[in-house]
Scaffold this motif. Structure first.
Motif, PDB file in Angstrom:
ATOM      1  N   VAL A  32       0.810  -1.303   0.097  1.00 22.30           N
ATOM      2  CA  VAL A  32       0.058  -0.242  -0.018  1.00 22.30           C
ATOM      3  C   VAL A  32       0.874   1.334  -0.093  1.00 22.30           C
ATOM      4  O   VAL A  32       2.048   1.330   0.466  1.00 22.30           O
ATOM      5  CB  VAL A  32      -1.062   0.044   1.080  1.00 22.30           C
ATOM      6  CG1 VAL A  32      -1.896  -1.158   1.206  1.00 22.30           C
ATOM      7  CG2 VAL A  32      -0.184  -0.082   2.642  1.00 22.30           C
ATOM      8  N   PRO A  33       0.301   2.343  -0.511  1.00 23.10           N
ATOM      9  CA  PRO A  33       1.417   3.772  -0.661  1.00 23.10           C
ATOM     10  C   PRO A  33       1.563   3.818   1.008  1.00 23.10           C
ATOM     11  O   PRO A  33       0.945   3.906   1.736  1.00 23.10           O
ATOM     12  CB  PRO A  33       0.229   4.544  -1.252  1.00 23.10           C
ATOM     13  CG  PRO A  33      -0.749   3.806  -2.204  1.00 23.10           C
ATOM     14  CD  PRO A  33      -0.971   2.414  -1.402  1.00 23.10           C
TER      15      PRO A  33
ATOM     16  N   ARG B 172      -4.993 -10.433  -5.120  1.00 21.26           N
ATOM     17  CA  ARG B 172      -4.620  -9.126  -4.190  1.00 21.26           C
ATOM     18  C   ARG B 172      -5.471  -8.003  -4.533  1.00 21.26           C
ATOM     19  O   ARG B 172      -5.593  -6.974  -3.822  1.00 21.26           O
ATOM     20  CB  ARG B 172      -3.035  -8.975  -4.262  1.00 21.26           C
ATOM     21  CG  ARG B 172      -2.157 -10.274  -3.846  1.00 21.26           C
ATOM     22  CD  ARG B 172      -0.817 -10.163  -3.994  1.00 21.26           C
ATOM     23  NE  ARG B 172      -0.190 -11.426  -4.106  1.00 21.26           N
ATOM     24  CZ  ARG B 172       0.209 -12.147  -3.036  1.00 21.26           C
ATOM     25  NH1 ARG B 172      -0.236 -11.758  -1.876  1.00 21.26           N
ATOM     26  NH2 ARG B 172       0.688 -13.283  -2.933  1.00 21.26           N
ATOM     27  N   ARG B 173      -5.589  -8.118  -5.982  1.00 20.43           N
ATOM     28  CA  ARG B 173      -6.336  -6.789  -6.367  1.00 20.43           C
ATOM     29  C   ARG B 173      -7.832  -6.567  -5.831  1.00 20.43           C
ATOM     30  O   ARG B 173      -8.035  -5.368  -5.482  1.00 20.43           O
ATOM     31  CB  ARG B 173      -6.640  -6.838  -7.999  1.00 20.43           C
ATOM     32  CG  ARG B 173      -7.507  -5.964  -8.727  1.00 20.43           C
ATOM     33  CD  ARG B 173      -7.066  -4.611  -8.309  1.00 20.43           C
ATOM     34  NE  ARG B 173      -5.694  -4.400  -9.090  1.00 20.43           N
ATOM     35  CZ  ARG B 173      -4.968  -3.351  -8.533  1.00 20.43           C
ATOM     36  NH1 ARG B 173      -5.305  -2.226  -8.058  1.00 20.43           N
ATOM     37  NH2 ARG B 173      -3.614  -2.872  -9.141  1.00 20.43           N
ATOM     38  N   VAL B 174      -8.588  -7.765  -5.524  1.00 13.84           N
ATOM     39  CA  VAL B 174      -9.762  -7.607  -4.777  1.00 13.84           C
ATOM     40  C   VAL B 174      -9.649  -6.992  -3.250  1.00 13.84           C
ATOM     41  O   VAL B 174     -10.303  -6.390  -2.918  1.00 13.84           O
ATOM     42  CB  VAL B 174     -10.267  -9.288  -4.465  1.00 13.84           C
ATOM     43  CG1 VAL B 174     -11.595  -9.073  -3.859  1.00 13.84           C
ATOM     44  CG2 VAL B 174     -10.688  -9.662  -6.025  1.00 13.84           C
ATOM     45  N   LEU B 175      -8.372  -7.429  -2.797  1.00 10.20           N
ATOM     46  CA  LEU B 175      -8.248  -6.905  -1.511  1.00 10.20           C
ATOM     47  C   LEU B 175      -8.032  -5.609  -1.458  1.00 10.20           C
ATOM     48  O   LEU B 175      -8.384  -4.659  -0.629  1.00 10.20           O
ATOM     49  CB  LEU B 175      -6.849  -7.561  -0.736  1.00 10.20           C
ATOM     50  CG  LEU B 175      -7.145  -9.105  -0.350  1.00 10.20           C
ATOM     51  CD1 LEU B 175      -5.630  -9.830   0.330  1.00 10.20           C
ATOM     52  CD2 LEU B 175      -8.067  -8.918   0.842  1.00 10.20           C
ATOM     53  N   LYS B 176      -7.179  -5.052  -2.416  1.00 14.27           N
ATOM     54  CA  LYS B 176      -6.817  -3.707  -2.673  1.00 14.27           C
ATOM     55  C   LYS B 176      -8.274  -2.960  -2.875  1.00 14.27           C
ATOM     56  O   LYS B 176      -8.338  -1.658  -2.283  1.00 14.27           O
ATOM     57  CB  LYS B 176      -5.989  -3.280  -3.782  1.00 14.27           C
ATOM     58  CG  LYS B 176      -4.489  -3.633  -3.433  1.00 14.27           C
ATOM     59  CD  LYS B 176      -3.551  -3.503  -4.562  1.00 14.27           C
ATOM     60  CE  LYS B 176      -2.142  -3.635  -4.157  1.00 14.27           C
ATOM     61  NZ  LYS B 176      -0.983  -3.131  -4.889  1.00 14.27           N
ATOM     62  N   ASP B 177      -8.958  -3.487  -3.861  1.00 17.44           N
ATOM     63  CA  ASP B 177     -10.493  -2.874  -4.077  1.00 17.44           C
ATOM     64  C   ASP B 177     -11.164  -2.416  -2.828  1.00 17.44           C
ATOM     65  O   ASP B 177     -11.843  -1.460  -2.675  1.00 17.44           O
ATOM     66  CB  ASP B 177     -10.934  -3.441  -5.111  1.00 17.44           C
ATOM     67  CG  ASP B 177     -10.440  -3.373  -6.317  1.00 17.44           C
ATOM     68  OD1 ASP B 177      -9.207  -2.472  -6.756  1.00 17.44           O
ATOM     69  OD2 ASP B 177     -10.432  -4.086  -7.388  1.00 17.44           O
ATOM     70  N   GLN B 178     -11.147  -3.535  -1.898  1.00 21.46           N
ATOM     71  CA  GLN B 178     -12.187  -3.782  -0.841  1.00 21.46           C
ATOM     72  C   GLN B 178     -11.573  -2.711   0.340  1.00 21.46           C
ATOM     73  O   GLN B 178     -12.285  -2.307   1.136  1.00 21.46           O
ATOM     74  CB  GLN B 178     -12.437  -5.202  -0.446  1.00 21.46           C
ATOM     75  CG  GLN B 178     -13.426  -6.167  -1.375  1.00 21.46           C
ATOM     76  CD  GLN B 178     -13.268  -7.485  -0.920  1.00 21.46           C
ATOM     77  OE1 GLN B 178     -13.054  -7.648   0.163  1.00 21.46           O
ATOM     78  NE2 GLN B 178     -14.077  -8.186  -1.710  1.00 21.46           N
ATOM     79  N   TYR B 179     -10.002  -2.857   0.495  1.00 22.21           N
ATOM     80  CA  TYR B 179      -9.991  -2.296   1.797  1.00 22.21           C
ATOM     81  C   TYR B 179      -8.730  -1.009   1.354  1.00 22.21           C
ATOM     82  O   TYR B 179      -8.618  -0.517   2.639  1.00 22.21           O
ATOM     83  CB  TYR B 179      -8.923  -3.339   2.534  1.00 22.21           C
ATOM     84  CG  TYR B 179      -9.976  -4.702   3.034  1.00 22.21           C
ATOM     85  CD1 TYR B 179     -10.744  -4.374   4.236  1.00 22.21           C
ATOM     86  CD2 TYR B 179      -9.996  -5.827   2.227  1.00 22.21           C
ATOM     87  CE1 TYR B 179     -11.621  -5.586   4.589  1.00 22.21           C
ATOM     88  CE2 TYR B 179     -10.834  -6.828   2.708  1.00 22.21           C
ATOM     89  CZ  TYR B 179     -11.458  -6.686   3.891  1.00 22.21           C
ATOM     90  OH  TYR B 179     -12.463  -7.494   4.195  1.00 22.21           O
ATOM     91  N   CYS B 180      -8.511  -0.785   0.654  1.00 20.49           N
ATOM     92  CA  CYS B 180      -7.473   0.194   0.248  1.00 20.49           C
ATOM     93  C   CYS B 180      -8.130   1.481  -0.454  1.00 20.49           C
ATOM     94  O   CYS B 180      -8.717   1.277  -1.628  1.00 20.49           O
ATOM     95  CB  CYS B 180      -6.251  -0.237  -0.218  1.00 20.49           C
ATOM     96  SG  CYS B 180      -5.372  -1.669   0.496  1.00 20.49           S
TER      97      CYS B 180
END
Length: 571
Positions: A504-505, A563-571
């Motif tokens: 994450v950034p 991992r893209r799903v996790l980024k879309d959901q939580y980040c």
């Protein structure tokens, strides 16, 4: 279909073409893009000497024997080129006689940036050995894995790091000699050989080095890179690979160094870690081969770094994005700090043009600023901007003797201004991953192109701009952090059922690891407990301090973490 005339650019470098200074330099006159959508280098092909890296580095020693080879930024302790040559050779002879190092044996080097590092590395090569470099901040858990994978026959470190090494040897259940570099009067643990004594022994019989039989295609450097999301893999780099890359960055149109003469010697900052391929090739081996002064900074501290640039009249800086951000914003960074700096190259990760401009505004004078692109697997340089380039957001065209393809998901070649994965072919590309045929199968196409896993776009002139990464490595201050390694450690905790890690950034680190954890039924565990469990086993830059508990980890039908799903959901 892209118009055909986009593939018929005769020269990519208008600024170079217009300069009479480079009128005698040969630039490829044919198209940069071929009709098959392959990007050819605009620079002339390189001639690769049939030498070992050791012989290549020392081939011009007689031109600068009294010049400073390396010096410690903190203490001023250092060596001339003549001293470095003699000491590294004595060390090499003792490696063969006292430690029975044979041709092709791996010797681990776990040192910070000290002036002795190049001497140790070149000594290993002189002995016929293979250098396998280890991050000096690694924990015993990380060290033991690399020692086993590389089958190291000895390890060179600092006295204060010996306890970590000994613990790693216990974990791995192996026993190899430990050699320490003594920098001060601090005591040395018992049973440890000293590099200083081995290299300074004037009674050493160097004739044993005549037994060394190494060829240019033999492996000389074995760094470890994650390559994809997995655990580190041994990258087999030959003498020829690294020499080719040195020659590629010697091209007069891209070279960032000046000739060492009776009146001039470049002063190059050694702040990037020497164990990393960027510094190992571009700073250590290359700069020794051209007689520059390498200023080694053992421990990074912003104020020390900036003061060293000024004190040593540094004129060449090889850096990564966090250093550029620092140089453009730190209160101690002034016009005077950078008054001697002439050339700066950014690597390890892409940098925005606005960040470059902020630094240049701080320096307040003309600086040749460029970006390069490369990987451990490519020794490392693949592309670099030419002298005078003002395209600060790009990483330039491919270096000499190098071809690129930009491909879609089906490995079909794309054209100018289309984003896809970069594929590379050139003499700097590794021989392969050690003892890992599956990884090699995934890394190379059937016709020999290396898949970088990086997304980029190339313009009509073959100038590359890095877009993103296909592979899911997390880049923390330019260091690679493989999610799979942290996920594996998280799952070792008795309360963890499953885990996933993404990047994450982060304002100062570029990226930072963020973990998602599924606990076992009936178990309780806090974020802090998990962080301490993982962080005790990994280097500081791999620390996981951001953990979210979830009910499940999203995965594909094949079991791959989405991992893209996790980024879309939580980040």
């Amino acid at each position: 279909m892209v118009a055909k005339n986009l593939f018929t650019v005769k020269r990519t470098l208008n600024s170079v073409k217009q300069s009479s200074k480079y009128s005698s330099i040969v630039i490829r006159e044919n198209s940069v893009w071929t009709q098959d959508r392959v990007i050819k280098s605009p620079f002339k092909d390189v001639e690769i000497p049939n030498l070992t890296l050791y012989d290549y580095v020392w081939q011009n020693l007689d031109r600068w024997p009294e010049r400073t080879a390396s010096v410690c930024a903190e203490t001023g302790r250092g060596y001339t080129y003549e001293q470095a040559f003699k000491l590294s050779n004595r060390f090499a002879a003792n490696l063969r006689t006292k430690f029975k190092i044979c041709d092709g044996d791996s010797v681990a080097v776990m040192l910070p940036n000290i002036p002795d590092y190049p001497l140790v590395a070149l000594g290993i090569l002189a002995a016929g050995g293979v250098i396998t470099s280890i991050n000096p901040n690694y924990t015993a858990h990380e060290v033991q894995r690399q020692l086993k994978m590389s089958e190291a026959k000895a390890i060179v470190t600092l006295p204060e790091t010996v306890p970590v090494i000994r613990e790693s040897l216990n974990i791995a259940k192996i026993n190899i000699p430990i050699i320490a570099v003594k920098r001060n009067d601090n005591p040395v643990p018992e049973g440890i050989a000293l590099f200083n004594e081995l290299s300074e022994d004037i009674h050493t019989d160097n004739s044993v080095l005549k037994q060394v039989r190494r060829q240019t295609n033999d492996i000389c450097f074995l760094p470890y890179s994650s390559g994809t999301t997995g655990l580190p893999k041994g990258v087999e780099l030959s003498h020829r690979n690294i020499i080719a890359n040195c020659e590629q960055i010697n091209d007069p149109i891209v070279a960032m160094h000046n000739e060492t003469t009776s009146t001039h010697q470049d002063s190059v900052m050694g702040v990037l870690p020497f164990f990393h391929i960027y510094a190992a090739t571009v700073l250590m081996f290359h700069k020794f081969s051209i007689g520059a002064k390498l200023v080694a900074l053992p421990k990074f501290q912003p104020e020390t770094f900036l003061k060293t640039i000024e004190k040593h009249k540094t004129n060449i800086l090889m850096v990564a994005p966090p250093l550029i951000l620092l140089m453009g914003s730190h209160s101690a960074a002034t016009e005077k700090t950078f008054e001697h700096v002439k050339s700066v190259c950014n690597g390890a990760a892409p940098l925005a043009a606005s960040d470059v401009e902020r630094f240049l505004q701080t320096a307040k004078h003309e600086i040749d600023f460029r970006q390069g692109y490369g990987l451990t697997e490519t020794s490392p340089t693949v592309t670099i901007g030419p002298k005078g380039s003002k395209q600060h957001a790009t990483t330039g065209p491919p270096v000499g003797s190098t071809e690129l393809r930009i491909v879609d998901i089906n490995l079909k070649n794309l054209g100018p201004n289309e984003t896809g994965e970069i594929l590379v072919r050139g003499p700097q590309v590794m021989r392969g991953y050690r003892d890992n045929p599956q990884a090699n199968k995934e890394a190379f196409t059937e016709d020999g192109w290396f898949r970088t896993g990086d997304l980029a776009v190339a313009d009509e002139n073959g100038i590359i701009t890095i877009a993103d990464r296909l592979k899911e490595l997390i880049k923390v201050k330019g260091f690679q952090v493989p999610p799979a390694e942290l996920e594996s450690l998280l799952r070792e905790h008795p309360s963890v059922n499953d885990a996933a890690v993404i990047g994450v950034p982060h304002q100062s680190k570029g990226e930072a690891p963020k973990a998602f954890v599924v606990l076992k039924d009936g178990h309780k565990c806090t974020e802090r407990q998990l962080s301490e469990f993982v962080n005790s086993k990994v280097a500081t830059y791999k620390h996981v301090d951001d953990i979210t508990f979830v009910d499940s980890i999203p995965k594909s039908a094949a079991g791959k973490i989405l991992r893209r799903v996790l980024k879309d959901q939580y980040c």
